[in-house]
Motif scaffolding. Structure first.
Motif, short mmCIF file in Angstrom:
data_model
loop_
_atom_site.label_atom_id
_atom_site.label_comp_id
_atom_site.label_asym_id
_atom_site.label_seq_id
_atom_site.Cartn_x
_atom_site.Cartn_y
_atom_site.Cartn_z
N VAL A 82 0.93 -1.20 0.02
CA VAL A 82 -0.01 -0.05 -0.09
C VAL A 82 0.97 1.33 0.11
N TRP A 83 2.05 1.03 0.52
CA TRP A 83 3.00 2.14 0.68
C TRP A 83 3.62 2.51 -0.82
N ILE A 84 3.07 2.06 -1.83
CA ILE A 84 3.48 2.52 -3.27
C ILE A 84 2.78 3.94 -3.23
N SER A 85 1.66 4.22 -2.59
CA SER A 85 1.26 5.42 -2.63
C SER A 85 1.47 6.17 -1.30
N ASN A 86 2.21 7.20 -1.28
CA ASN A 86 2.70 7.76 -0.09
C ASN A 86 2.69 9.14 -0.30
N PRO A 87 2.79 10.11 0.82
CA PRO A 87 2.61 11.45 0.60
C PRO A 87 3.38 12.18 -0.63
N ILE A 88 4.43 11.39 -0.91
CA ILE A 88 5.19 12.02 -2.08
C ILE A 88 4.68 11.59 -3.52
#
Length: 178
Positions: A82-88
């Motif tokens: 899921v951390w593929i989409s992170n704040p960056i």
């Protein structure tokens, strides 16, 4: 072999199963399929994690964990992806999904439609929610499918290489013993 590589990075299942903060999950967290590293469980977990990474909502990891429990795939892999989409990366992902949604719906993007002020956040969301949700679902299913297929193929190639190396070693050993 992929299993050995993944075990290096994943947390210990016994520690997680017995963690006091996860007692509310009861027997669901003790399902051995949630911790099993096989081509099936890891590839399905990749689909779940990547799909949830494209959902335009907070707490995507919780959604990925719930789906992983329901489907019975590897929980740590689905939550980690899921951390593929992170704040960056999230703004670029959401913009791309929005553009895909506009293209699918056949709507022309109007820059005058969206005003970038905090006061107009509700009006903005009314204007963009349909293409954004549709684009996120399409991109999530597409990227998840690519992740699923890629992992299955990578696992298969790795296992076949391992078998080939073992076969060559056996042949050498048999030739030396003759």
């Amino acid at each position: 072999m992929p299993r050995k590589t993944l075990k290096k990075f994943l947390p210990d299942p016994h520690w997680i199963k017995n963690h006091p903060n996860l007692n509310w999950l009861g027997e669901h967290i003790k399902n051995p399929n949630l911790w099993h590293l096989s081509h099936r469980s890891v590839s399905i977990a990749a689909f779940v994690g990547i799909f949830c990474a494209f959902l335009p909502m907070p707490f995507q990891m919780v959604v990925a964990a719930i789906i992983a429990v329901i489907v019975g795939c590897n929980l740590p892999v689905s939550v980690a992806l899921v951390w593929i989409s992170n704040p960056i990366t999230m703004p670029a992902i959401l913009y791309f999904c929005y553009r895909v949604g506009l293209w699918i719906l056949g709507i022309e993007a109007s820059h005058n439609l969206v005003s970038w002020h905090l006061d107009t956040l509700y009006e903005n969301s009314k204007a963009i929610w349909k293409p954004l949700i549709l684009g996120c679902l399409i991109c999530g299913v597409s990227a998840g499918s690519v992740g699923y297929i890629t992992l299955r193929l990578a696992w298969l190639i790795s296992v076949r290489r391992s078998w080939s190396k073992r076969s060559k070693l056996r042949k050498r050993r048999d030739q030396k013993s003759d």
